[in-house]
Motif scaffolding. Structure first.
Motif, PDB file in Angstrom:
ATOM      1  N   GLY A 185      47.916  42.885  43.618  1.00  0.00           N
ATOM      2  CA  GLY A 185      46.620  43.408  44.252  1.00  0.00           C
ATOM      3  C   GLY A 185      45.510  43.700  43.076  1.00  0.00           C
ATOM      4  N   GLU A 186      46.025  43.788  41.857  1.00  0.00           N
ATOM      5  CA  GLU A 186      45.447  44.157  40.747  1.00  0.00           C
ATOM      6  C   GLU A 186      44.469  43.033  40.157  1.00  0.00           C
ATOM      7  OE1 GLU A 186      46.757  46.593  37.475  1.00  0.00           O
ATOM      8  OE2 GLU A 186      48.032  47.501  39.240  1.00  0.00           O
ATOM      9  N   TRP A 187      45.256  41.626  40.465  1.00  0.00           N
ATOM     10  CA  TRP A 187      44.557  40.695  39.968  1.00  0.00           C
ATOM     11  C   TRP A 187      44.522  39.443  41.005  1.00  0.00           C
ATOM     12  CZ3 TRP A 187      47.227  35.939  40.102  1.00  0.00           C
ATOM     13  CH2 TRP A 187      48.694  35.694  40.158  1.00  0.00           C
ATOM     14  N   ASN A 188      45.200  39.268  42.076  1.00  0.00           N
ATOM     15  CA  ASN A 188      45.109  38.217  42.971  1.00  0.00           C
ATOM     16  C   ASN A 188      44.029  38.554  44.000  1.00  0.00           C
ATOM     17  OD1 ASN A 188      45.851  36.690  45.324  1.00  0.00           O
ATOM     18  ND2 ASN A 188      47.655  36.241  44.460  1.00  0.00           N
ATOM     19  N   ALA A 189      42.880  37.718  43.967  1.00  0.00           N
ATOM     20  CA  ALA A 189      41.808  38.080  44.598  1.00  0.00           C
ATOM     21  C   ALA A 189      41.925  37.637  46.365  1.00  0.00           C
ATOM     22  CB  ALA A 189      40.836  37.042  44.172  1.00  0.00           C
TER      23      ALA A 189
ATOM     24  N   LEU B 248      40.763  31.584  43.273  1.00  0.00           N
ATOM     25  CA  LEU B 248      41.508  31.272  42.211  1.00  0.00           C
ATOM     26  C   LEU B 248      40.730  31.740  40.897  1.00  0.00           C
ATOM     27  CD1 LEU B 248      43.137  27.996  43.127  1.00  0.00           C
ATOM     28  CD2 LEU B 248      44.110  30.173  43.645  1.00  0.00           C
ATOM     29  N   THR B 249      39.722  31.188  40.523  1.00  0.00           N
ATOM     30  CA  THR B 249      38.928  31.543  39.152  1.00  0.00           C
ATOM     31  C   THR B 249      38.869  32.942  39.234  1.00  0.00           C
ATOM     32  OG1 THR B 249      37.548  29.552  39.844  1.00  0.00           O
ATOM     33  CG2 THR B 249      36.724  31.202  38.108  1.00  0.00           C
ATOM     34  N   GLU B 250      38.636  33.987  40.201  1.00  0.00           N
ATOM     35  CA  GLU B 250      38.405  35.163  40.064  1.00  0.00           C
ATOM     36  C   GLU B 250      39.822  35.850  39.765  1.00  0.00           C
ATOM     37  OE1 GLU B 250      36.758  39.339  40.390  1.00  0.00           O
ATOM     38  OE2 GLU B 250      36.166  37.381  39.968  1.00  0.00           O
ATOM     39  N   SER B 251      40.697  35.424  40.418  1.00  0.00           N
ATOM     40  CA  SER B 251      42.260  35.880  40.061  1.00  0.00           C
ATOM     41  C   SER B 251      42.593  35.694  38.641  1.00  0.00           C
ATOM     42  CB  SER B 251      43.172  34.955  40.830  1.00  0.00           C
ATOM     43  OG  SER B 251      42.969  35.400  42.240  1.00  0.00           O
TER      44      SER B 251
END
Length: 142
Positions: A28-32, A130-133
């Protein structure tokens, strides 16, 4: 069908990126799109392993039952899942070492009758996620 992808060069070696990518407690820290794993991530990461993920895309919550289809440590992870309304979701993470950095690509695919009704908005929303992740993943490992 809606297909999406994003790619980024992350200033960290592939092993470090892979470790973060497959550390399910910190997903959850990186997957948007991730909101939770109701039963935790996969017990062991191996081909055929299954796990359930709660996610949110386009403002809609969804529960997806994932199966690991491909696994090559430090290089590739592909998962395919069944979501609500007969939607099938596929995600593939590809890592390519680039000196001391790693090029990470995420490819996603959504199929099912419900997808055709909103394919354009889904592509835009999923591509942005995906870009944000990738941006967040780079921040965690750099």
């Amino acid at each position: 069908m809606a297909e999406v992808s994003a790619e980024a060069r992350i200033e960290a070696p592939a092993g470090k990126v892979w470790a973060c990518l497959t550390d399910f407690p910190s997903y959850g820290e990186w997957n948007a799109t991730h909101t939770s794993f109701p039963s935790g991530g996969p017990e062991s990461l191996e081909t055929g392993a299954t796990f359930t993920e709660n996610m949110k895309l386009m403002g809609f919550p969804a529960e997806v039952l994932w199966t690991v289809e491909e696994l090559e440590t430090d290089r590739a992870l592909a998962i395919r899942g069944k979501g609500p309304m007969g939607v099938t979701v596929a995600t593939r993470y590809s890592l390519a070492a680039d000196g001391d950095a790693t090029t990470v690509r995420i490819d996603g695919e959504f199929t099912g009758a419900a997808v055709s009704l909103m394919a354009g908005k889904l592509k835009d929303s999923a591509t942005a996620a995906l870009t944000e992740s990738l941006r967040k993943l780079a921040g965690l490992v750099a």
